[in-house]
Design a protein around this motif. Structure first.
Motif, PDB file in Angstrom:
ATOM      1  N   VAL A   1      -0.154 -51.694 130.260  1.00 21.64           N
ATOM      2  CA  VAL A   1       1.037 -52.860 130.681  1.00 21.64           C
ATOM      3  C   VAL A   1       2.275 -51.944 131.413  1.00 21.64           C
ATOM      4  O   VAL A   1       2.651 -51.056 130.966  1.00 21.64           O
ATOM      5  N   GLN A   2       2.745 -52.443 132.436  1.00 18.40           N
ATOM      6  CA  GLN A   2       4.129 -52.148 132.902  1.00 18.40           C
ATOM      7  C   GLN A   2       5.402 -52.940 132.811  1.00 18.40           C
ATOM      8  O   GLN A   2       5.221 -53.888 132.407  1.00 18.40           O
ATOM      9  N   ILE A   3       6.247 -52.282 132.925  1.00 23.51           N
ATOM     10  CA  ILE A   3       7.635 -52.937 132.632  1.00 23.51           C
ATOM     11  C   ILE A   3       8.355 -53.324 133.988  1.00 23.51           C
ATOM     12  O   ILE A   3       8.751 -52.293 134.902  1.00 23.51           O
ATOM     13  N   LYS A   4       8.749 -54.442 134.202  1.00 25.00           N
ATOM     14  CA  LYS A   4       9.707 -54.692 135.455  1.00 25.00           C
ATOM     15  C   LYS A   4      11.008 -55.108 134.784  1.00 25.00           C
ATOM     16  O   LYS A   4      11.087 -56.061 133.927  1.00 25.00           O
TER      17      LYS A   4
ATOM     18  N   PHE B   1       0.947 -57.114 133.915  1.00 23.68           N
ATOM     19  CA  PHE B   1      -0.185 -56.603 133.870  1.00 23.68           C
ATOM     20  C   PHE B   1      -0.728 -57.084 135.267  1.00 23.68           C
ATOM     21  O   PHE B   1      -1.169 -58.070 135.722  1.00 23.68           O
ATOM     22  N   HIS B   2      -1.109 -55.839 136.168  1.00 21.69           N
ATOM     23  CA  HIS B   2      -1.450 -56.300 137.572  1.00 21.69           C
ATOM     24  C   HIS B   2      -0.677 -57.287 138.066  1.00 21.69           C
ATOM     25  O   HIS B   2      -1.029 -58.240 138.795  1.00 21.69           O
ATOM     26  N   GLY B   3       0.592 -57.035 137.984  1.00 20.35           N
ATOM     27  CA  GLY B   3       1.792 -58.141 138.654  1.00 20.35           C
ATOM     28  C   GLY B   3       1.857 -59.498 137.938  1.00 20.35           C
ATOM     29  O   GLY B   3       2.614 -60.157 138.462  1.00 20.35           O
ATOM     30  N   LYS B   4       0.894 -59.683 137.209  1.00 24.22           N
ATOM     31  CA  LYS B   4       1.182 -60.961 136.363  1.00 24.22           C
ATOM     32  C   LYS B   4       2.061 -60.903 134.980  1.00 24.22           C
ATOM     33  O   LYS B   4       1.703 -59.858 134.303  1.00 24.22           O
TER      34      LYS B   4
END
Lengths: 327, 327
Positions: free
Chosen positions: A174-177, A184-187
């Protein structure tokens, strides 16, 4: 749960205010009326309260909470986080309860959980969609000895802890904005809301709210959300045990918090940058004072976002909505 | 108020739970019973509720508040501060009421005043001695667009505003002791308590509590306080009009706040340093993490105290009790 039993339950939950006849259920699910009756019995054994009235049918009256302190504690390996824990079936917002608990002397590390939030709080007074039984709607209260300027760091620390906990439990990356979303994949998978009550030179308590989409299915998101939100279940393709996941996330949070209290923000910052989306990319930061477009350079030691505009001026962004170009 | 009338009132206030006979009053004050009766009548005309029962005597039941919005507003020349104002006879703490008002949508600049606080709040959970009708027990609520790290600056800004307001109104030159006390010749005149409710990236509201000893006489301080506390009346040698003073202080606060919101902390810092006690002197800072002794070098742009120890190491002091050597 048996697939047909889950479908019976879904039908009953979708008609909570009216009776649904055994005949109707049997038609909709293409199973016999005896099978319907058996599933109802099993659901009752699982803790659901289901009324049955002759010639009218079935109506669900109460749903057991699957979030039970007793179901989480066997997995919980923390030293102080979650030792005091309260679970609720339905609340307006776990944040509100956490404020009350903090004021009435609850211990640092107290955790509040709910199956359903009717007015889940998001950042800047916004609402967080928190349907029943699907997510982790959680507030964690701590009483740290920290200056006020350090509080935004706790949001970033929490984001790192959740990314690591999710990866450890189900292997999803998962990524942090910045500042407070997990994607996850922009969602959107998860939001974090950090609230503080303090004197100018003493933090009384901090409440970290976590809203994580766990067992949502596509149908749980309405049209406005389905293009921008997702859940761990959708991405992983299987239903997860929320109780176990909660225990893992709290343990990971405690590890990072203890590291932070000993060594400061520096090791957390390094981890955060590893997981952060859009560092080194063009972004637009929409703030109360106006919009800034430029390159996301990184975060300061206080956790403030640095944005470099076309003229080379560095702007400190304390609070904003970040937009990244669609890729 | 006529001196004997004030003495009658004092006696009644000291026996709030029991009757005091006219005979007893006449003896104690060495005035006739007719005079006592006349003073009681006058007090009633002034708004005091005094019960009289045959063969038992007098008992005071209610005291008028001399803090009235209508008495303050004629002096008030502010743009937004105090436009929404609430006065109370007796409260636990004006801070608590200000929190409630802020949460229920009161406007930025709302002011809460009370004649008596039964549980006046001071810094770090301590109590503030707030006897009836003598001081300014006030909370000012604002909703600024500021990062959390800026909040301690509002305490310093308030200290500067109060020093300037007092000087303007009565010519007394008061000094500031970091972070939140006003002193006159080393004795405490006033304390400031700044509280904040915020999200990590948005301040919801700030409440600035001001406790100022105005019309206290020596007898209003018990033994433990009389050596360390004083009042404007004691130092100036005359009773002051609290209503007018409140208006002057709020105006001065607003001027500095508007300057701060436009130009930042720099001009406030310069003023603060002008009025600050013990800059450039040896001090001991007692903090939760231990004591530091050294020279008070100044404050940072965030309002944090800088202390240089004997080894030349600079310590940032976020929260402490400061001791200065007796001079």
């Amino acid at each position: 749960m048996n697939e047909n039993r889950e479908r019976v339950l879904d039908e009953l939950l979708q008609h909570r205010d009216s009776f649904l006849s055994g005949e109707e259920l049997s038609k909709r699910l293409s199973i016999s009326r005896t099978a319907v009756w058996k599933h109802i019995e099993e659901l009752r054994r699982d803790g659901y309260t289901i009324n049955a009235v002759r010639k009218q049918g079935y109506m669900i009256k109460a749903v057991p909470s699957s979030l039970e302190v007793s179901a989480i504690h066997p997995f919980l390996e923390t030293e102080f986080v979650g030792k005091e824990m309260y679970t609720y079936g339905e609340v307006m917002s776990t944040q509100l309860i956490a404020h009350e608990k903090a004021k009435s002397g609850a211990a640092s590390g107290t955790v509040i959980l709910a199956d359903l939030q009717t007015q889940g709080k998001a950042r800047l007074g916004r609402r967080w969609h928190s349907p029943k039984g699907t997510g982790i709607w959680m507030s964690l209260m701590v009483k740290p000895y920290l200056p006020l300027s350090a509080i935004p760091q706790l949001t970033l620390l929490t984001a790192v802890a959740l990314v690591r906990g999710i990866h450890q439990e189900i292997g999803l990356e998962v990524q942090i904005k910045w500042p407070n979303d997990l994607l996850f994949h922009g969602k959107k998978l998860c939001g974090i809301l950090t609230e503080v009550q303090a004197e100018a030179d003493q933090v009384n308590y901090v409440i970290i709210g976590i809203g994580m989409n766990v067992n949502h299915q596509e149908k749980d998101f309405d049209e406005s959300l389905s293009s921008i939100a997702t859940s761990l279940r959708i991405e992983k393709g299987k239903k997860l045990d929320r109780n176990k996941l909660i225990a893992v996330l709290l343990k990971e949070w405690e590890i990072l918090y203890q590291l932070y209290m000993k060594q400061g923000f520096s090791p957390i910052k390094t981890l955060w940058e590893t997981y952060a989306l859009s560092l080194g990319q063009q972004i637009t930061a929409r703030t109360v004072q106006g919009n800034y477009t430029g390159m996301a350079k990184g975060i300061t030691d206080e956790g403030i976002l640095l944005l470099e505009d076309e003229q080379g001026t560095i702007h400190k962004i304390y609070s904003a909505d970040i937009e990244t170009p669609k890729t």
